[in-house]
Structure formats: structure tokens, C-alpha cells
Design an enzyme around this catalytic site. Sequence first.
Site, PDB file in Angstrom:
ATOM      1  N   GLU A 153       0.678  -1.124   0.029  1.00 42.99           N
ATOM      2  CA  GLU A 153      -0.100   0.039  -0.016  1.00 42.99           C
ATOM      3  C   GLU A 153       0.821   1.224   0.135  1.00 42.99           C
ATOM      4  O   GLU A 153       0.792   2.178   0.746  1.00 42.99           O
ATOM      5  CB  GLU A 153      -1.028   0.074   1.132  1.00 42.99           C
ATOM      6  CG  GLU A 153      -1.890  -1.259   1.124  1.00 42.99           C
ATOM      7  CD  GLU A 153      -3.102  -1.112   2.122  1.00 42.99           C
ATOM      8  OE1 GLU A 153      -2.782  -0.619   3.255  1.00 42.99           O
ATOM      9  OE2 GLU A 153      -4.086  -1.593   1.958  1.00 42.99           O
ATOM     10  N   GLU A 345      -5.788  -8.363  -1.266  1.00 41.44           N
ATOM     11  CA  GLU A 345      -6.096  -8.053   0.036  1.00 41.44           C
ATOM     12  C   GLU A 345      -7.807  -7.721  -0.302  1.00 41.44           C
ATOM     13  O   GLU A 345      -7.980  -6.841  -1.077  1.00 41.44           O
ATOM     14  CB  GLU A 345      -5.661  -7.138   1.075  1.00 41.44           C
ATOM     15  CG  GLU A 345      -4.322  -7.473   1.367  1.00 41.44           C
ATOM     16  CD  GLU A 345      -3.868  -6.457   2.470  1.00 41.44           C
ATOM     17  OE1 GLU A 345      -4.544  -5.691   3.146  1.00 41.44           O
ATOM     18  OE2 GLU A 345      -2.443  -6.260   2.521  1.00 41.44           O
TER      19      GLU A 345
HETATM   20  C1  BG6 Z   1      -4.695  -3.339   4.675  1.00 40.72           C
HETATM   21  C2  BG6 Z   1      -3.237  -3.619   4.995  1.00 40.72           C
HETATM   22  O1  BG6 Z   1      -4.434  -1.788   4.817  1.00 40.72           O
HETATM   23  O2  BG6 Z   1      -5.625  -3.281   5.351  1.00 40.72           O
HETATM   24  C3  BG6 Z   1      -3.299  -4.854   6.091  1.00 40.72           C
HETATM   25  O3  BG6 Z   1      -2.449  -4.013   3.948  1.00 40.72           O
HETATM   26  C4  BG6 Z   1      -4.497  -4.496   6.960  1.00 40.72           C
HETATM   27  O4  BG6 Z   1      -2.260  -4.856   6.642  1.00 40.72           O
HETATM   28  C5  BG6 Z   1      -5.736  -4.777   6.398  1.00 40.72           C
HETATM   29  O5  BG6 Z   1      -4.556  -5.644   8.231  1.00 40.72           O
HETATM   30  C6  BG6 Z   1      -6.715  -4.397   7.033  1.00 40.72           C
HETATM   31  O6  BG6 Z   1      -6.844  -3.355   7.705  1.00 40.72           O
HETATM   32  P1  BG6 Z   1      -6.946  -3.466   9.448  1.00 40.72           P
HETATM   33  O7  BG6 Z   1      -6.606  -1.979   9.735  1.00 40.72           O
HETATM   34  O8  BG6 Z   1      -8.279  -3.721   9.628  1.00 40.72           O
HETATM   35  O9  BG6 Z   1      -6.012  -4.323   9.941  1.00 40.72           O
END
Ligand code: BG6
Length: 445
Positions: A153, A345
Site C-alpha cells: 500500500e 487483499e
Molecule cells: C490493509 C493492510 O490496509 O488493510 C493490512 O495492508 C491490514 O495490513 C488490512 O490488516 C486491514 O486493515 P486493518 O486496519 O483492519 O488491519
Amino acid sequence: MSFPNNFLWGASIAAHQCEGSFAGDGKGRGISEREDYKKPLSDFYHHYKKDIELFSELGLKAFRLSIDWSRIYPDPWGEANQIGINYYRDLLGTLKEKGIIPIVTLSHYEMPYEISKIHGFYSKESVDLFMKYVRTCFDNFGDLVTYWLTFNELNCEHMPGHNKMNGIISSENHLEWDYVSLNNKLVASAKATILLHEMFPKSKMGNMIGYFPIYPETSNPKDFMKMMFKTNLLHHICLEVQCNGEYPYFAHNYFKQNNIDIQLTEEEKAILKSGVVDFISMSYYCSNVVTYKYDAPRASGNQIGGIDNPFLKKNDWGWTIDPEGLRIVLNDCYQRYKKPIIIVENGLGAYDKVENNKVHDDYRIEYFHNHLSELKKAVDDGVDIFGYCLWSAIDIVSVSAYTIQKRYGLIYVDVDDDGNGTFKRIKKDSFDYYKKVIETNGEAI
Ligand code: BG6
């Protein structure tokens, strides 16, 4: 149309959110770890062999993981930590035995804390330190990995408040520092790409951006303009540089208007030009809405502080749930950059409940069903998508909420935030759902 036969159905994790074992086996403190960071997390470090057996049962074709730089170089100026190298080699070797293709992020919000001494990526020295680490990774793991990603990111890391992810420990918000660091990371990313191509011509390097579509609140052209400039700034500076090898006009203009000198040298310009990525990777969670009126109330929980979207549901942390946005994003990116895309993701953070050794997460199944249906439509639209790795393979600690109770995994891990629990793994209902999806190459979405 259906999904291509070799489609990479996968799942993801990040080292600092699941490995645990801080300061164990020669690891140094990482930048994302607080001073009191002693949580065992899901203790993937000690459970990976068993976890990979579960991934194999799930039928995963791909597994996205990150290497924690501070496990390889506890002191970025010092010697490599052989125990850390052995750990990742064994992990990658175990995946190979099971026929699971690794997709490896070189830095997922991870770098040795020590780098903050030189203000992290604000300093050009960090590019050399990063390249030293990257070379060690390619030397030791290059034969086991075909798909690499540079920085997780990257576009979000220069958002206000994310300076720490760049190794800058400072309470002040320096806009110029954000963009100098971003430039240094873009150069580091291009250098890593060039090195990979030299050392392993058949391997592929991808970028990684957090892409959330931004909608205008109304049909007022002023709202559209606001949306366009915000989208450019947030998403397309990184994509343009990493896919086309140069800064776009709107970046130059933004730097000029804000008196920002990103300290880009002629030599670096040439590096950016020859270090373009082979494919695009992105995370997709939610979307935002903007208005040209600055006094509009902000929606709580929204990642980039937009305003409320009355058409969308939200998760327990206020993140909008917007499956159709995924199709929009995929079409938009493919149309602009014409490179193959992989989603690395996408998932739902939720409070899960264990009942009689089961987790009935129908809300997560619904989330995946809706997003995968839109992914399929994007494939039908003609977008070149070669994989989808959901977030996350097992429960891991959330970055923004800093709790394991915001659970994302297909596999439940019995541990609480204080490290109490058996660490037992429980397959959630979403595990069975995704297994079917993979078995049928998407027919059972
Ligand atoms: C993404 C990241 O922004 O979102 C992850 O690459 C992160 O590392 C995921 O875990 C979900 O966000 P969060 O803040 O709920 O963990």
C-alpha cells in the site's frame, strides 16, 4: 466467461501481524511494533507448518506473505540474521512441497526500527539499506519465489499520519517529508525491480496499492472535480510512476503548488523509467465519498475521511462495504495501465463467536460472495485478472484497530489480545465456502 484455468486463488497475511516471536531468534524491533509490543499474535512463527497443512486442505493455489526486514536485518547496517533466513527458507520450502505459489511482499509496513535514526525513507541512505536487504532476499529465496511485491500500500504510506510506516518518528506533519519519502520508496521499488529482472529474468515484480474508489457526492461538477483530483493524488501518482516510469503532470503541479521539492535526481529519473513493474497488485476494502464543501460532516471510520455514503452498509468499524466498487476499480486500473492485475487483499473484519467449536461466519461468506461476483463480472468485462488473495488466511492482529478481535481469517485462532488462549486453529464456515469456490474455479461463488 469463466476464470482462467491457472487463476491464483489465494489468501494473504503479513509477518508483523501474525508471526509473533518478537525479539526472538535474533529478530530486531520493527517499525510497526510498539515498545510494549509483546503480543504473541497468532504465533504463526511457531505454527506455520500446521497452518500450511490447513492451507493445503483449503486448496490454496497461492499464499501471500511478507518477509519481515527486521527479522533478516535486526541492525540494518549489520550482518544478516541466519536464523531469520532459515525460517523463511523453510516456510517457502514447505509451501513448495504443498504446491502453493508464494507471493512475497518485501515490506508490509515492516522495516527495522533502527532506521528511524536516519528518519527512515526521508533519507536516501535508506534506499541503500533496503537494497542490501532485497539482495539478501533474492540471494536466499529467489529460487523459491516467482511473484514479488515491493512496498505494501505504497500510496497509503504517504497519507497524513502514516509517516511512521516510512520510518519517520515525528509528531510533526511535514508534507514535504511525506513526498520525499515516497520518492525514495518509489526509487527503491524501481531498483528492486531492476535487480530482480537481472537476477531472475523469469520472475515478476508487482507494485501494491490500497485502492478505494472515491465517489462525488452529487452531479455538481465541483464535486466531480474534487473526486478527480483526490483520486489522482491518492492512487495515480504511485501507479503512474510504477507502471509508466515517470511522475504525471498532476503530481508536478501539486508539488509546485505546495512548494514541495521531492529531491528527484536525473539518475533517479532513469531508474524509475527502467524499473517499471510487471503487474499491478492492490488491496480493496471500501470506498469513499467527497464533496467540494469543506464543512460537510465526516463519516466515522472511513479510511480517508470522506463523507457518509447512504447507499452502502458498513462494518463494525465504519468501513463501507462496496462490492461493486471492486469492479469499478479493476476496470479503471486496467483501462489506464493495461497490465495484469491481482487482488492481494479483500476481506471483512468482524467480531467472531465460537460456538461448539465452530464459527458460523455467514456475514463473511456473504461479503466474499458479493465481492467475488463483482470480480467475476470484471473478468467478463475483459480485465486481465490473474489472481485473488483474500484477507486473511488466518486471524491476525488488525493494523488500524490494533486488536485480534477484528478478525479477518478463514481460520480462527484461539488467542486474545493479552496472549491468553490455546492457539488452537478452528476452520470457520467461510473456510468451507472458499474451498468450494477454489475447487470449482469460481463456479460456486
Ligand atoms: C490493509 C493492510 O490496509 O488493510 C493490512 O495492508 C491490514 O495490513 C488490512 O490488516 C486491514 O486493515 P486493518 O486496519 O483492519 O488491519
